[in-house]
Design a protein around this motif. Structure first.
Motif, PDB file in Angstrom:
ATOM      1  N   THR A  61     -17.380  -9.795  23.012  1.00 37.71           N
ATOM      2  CA  THR A  61     -18.098  -9.558  21.658  1.00 37.71           C
ATOM      3  C   THR A  61     -18.565 -11.365  21.515  1.00 37.71           C
ATOM      4  O   THR A  61     -17.604 -11.947  21.759  1.00 37.71           O
ATOM      5  N   TYR A  90     -21.874  -9.209  23.524  1.00 40.49           N
ATOM      6  CA  TYR A  90     -22.443  -8.357  22.694  1.00 40.49           C
ATOM      7  C   TYR A  90     -22.701  -8.709  21.286  1.00 40.49           C
ATOM      8  O   TYR A  90     -21.452  -9.261  20.638  1.00 40.49           O
ATOM      9  N   TYR A 132     -22.944  -7.430  17.932  1.00 39.88           N
ATOM     10  CA  TYR A 132     -22.760  -6.386  17.183  1.00 39.88           C
ATOM     11  C   TYR A 132     -23.270  -6.232  15.695  1.00 39.88           C
ATOM     12  O   TYR A 132     -23.162  -7.282  14.963  1.00 39.88           O
ATOM     13  N   SER A 133     -23.857  -5.344  15.016  1.00 30.75           N
ATOM     14  CA  SER A 133     -24.207  -4.907  13.743  1.00 30.75           C
ATOM     15  C   SER A 133     -25.005  -6.320  13.284  1.00 30.75           C
ATOM     16  O   SER A 133     -25.985  -6.469  13.929  1.00 30.75           O
ATOM     17  N   SER A 137     -30.189  -0.343  19.777  1.00 31.69           N
ATOM     18  CA  SER A 137     -28.885  -0.570  20.449  1.00 31.69           C
ATOM     19  C   SER A 137     -28.362  -1.809  20.289  1.00 31.69           C
ATOM     20  O   SER A 137     -29.002  -2.567  19.399  1.00 31.69           O
ATOM     21  N   VAL A 138     -27.121  -1.957  20.661  1.00 33.60           N
ATOM     22  CA  VAL A 138     -26.373  -3.384  20.558  1.00 33.60           C
ATOM     23  C   VAL A 138     -27.107  -4.477  21.287  1.00 33.60           C
ATOM     24  O   VAL A 138     -27.707  -4.172  22.301  1.00 33.60           O
ATOM     25  N   THR A 172     -27.669  -7.334  23.683  1.00 36.34           N
ATOM     26  CA  THR A 172     -26.594  -8.059  24.740  1.00 36.34           C
ATOM     27  C   THR A 172     -27.279  -9.178  24.972  1.00 36.34           C
ATOM     28  O   THR A 172     -28.664  -9.458  25.244  1.00 36.34           O
ATOM     29  N   ASP A 216     -17.471  -7.366  14.890  1.00 34.83           N
ATOM     30  CA  ASP A 216     -17.058  -6.711  16.421  1.00 34.83           C
ATOM     31  C   ASP A 216     -17.453  -5.212  16.519  1.00 34.83           C
ATOM     32  O   ASP A 216     -18.354  -4.945  15.401  1.00 34.83           O
ATOM     33  N   ARG A 217     -17.191  -4.650  17.436  1.00 32.02           N
ATOM     34  CA  ARG A 217     -17.890  -3.238  17.544  1.00 32.02           C
ATOM     35  C   ARG A 217     -17.478  -2.476  16.156  1.00 32.02           C
ATOM     36  O   ARG A 217     -18.274  -1.369  15.890  1.00 32.02           O
ATOM     37  N   LYS A 218     -16.447  -2.447  15.561  1.00 34.25           N
ATOM     38  CA  LYS A 218     -16.051  -1.656  14.462  1.00 34.25           C
ATOM     39  C   LYS A 218     -16.652  -2.196  13.152  1.00 34.25           C
ATOM     40  O   LYS A 218     -16.644  -1.431  12.277  1.00 34.25           O
TER      41      LYS A 218
END
Length: 181
Positions: free
Chosen positions: A45, A78, A80-81, A105-106, A108, A141-143
């Motif tokens: 991340t 990544y 994220y968001s 998509s995320v 990268t 992060d991913r969440k």
């Protein structure tokens, strides 16, 4: 009488070949999936520890800033968001995210690559407002939770006016898309 057994042998041989090819295909697919999983697990991340953040005034559209996050690490990360942003040291809440800017998509980031987020600082439709000198940035992060520590950036021109209409886009892989909202 010999033709029947020969055709049965050919059919059996064909079945063996098809089964062998199918087995090879399954093994190749498993190896590809394993390699993809291994590659994905090596991507981390993006945080303020492995990413350099800068903010600049955008020439167009008016009332916009461009936030740039560059991967300074040795491995891909990544983005994220969208970032959580606080305009000014005394900000009680973070800016809302522009939901229409959600990418496919995320994003990268390979080492040295950048992601971009556009910031609308004010609109005539907004209320109140003040000139702020700093921008607090948290990556996610991913969440969608904040990661690491807040990074405080100095705003251009000694300060920028923000009002209640201020929003930030999701991370984009290019500056033009980030400034399209």
């Amino acid at each position: 009488m010999r033709t029947a057994p020969r055709s049965l042998h050919r059919a059996a041989a064909s079945s063996v070949v098809v089964a062998a090819l199918a087995l090879v295909g399954v093994q190749a697919a498993a190896q590809t999936a394993s390699a993809a999983t291994k590659e994905a697990s090596s991507i981390v991340t993006c945080t303020t520890a492995n990413t350099r953040l800068t903010v600049a005034e955008a020439a167009r559209p008016l009332n916009h800033l461009l936030l740039k996050a560059t991967n300074t690490g040795a491995t891909p990360c990544y983005a994220y968001s969208a970032p959580y942003l606080r305009a000014g040291a005394d900000a009680q809440a973070v800016m809302p995210w522009a939901d229409d800017s959600t990418p496919q998509s995320v994003v990268t980031l390979e080492p040295g690559q950048s992601a971009y987020a556009g910031i609308l600082t004010y609109s005539p439709d907004g209320e109140g407002g003040a000139t702020e000198k700093t921008l607090g940035v948290f990556l996610t992060d991913r969440k969608g939770d904040a990661t690491g520590r807040e990074k405080t950036l100095n705003l251009p021109n000694g300060g920028v006016f923000f009002n209640s209409a201020a929003t930030v886009t999701y991370w984009q892989d290019n500056a033009a898309d980030a400034l399209a909202w």
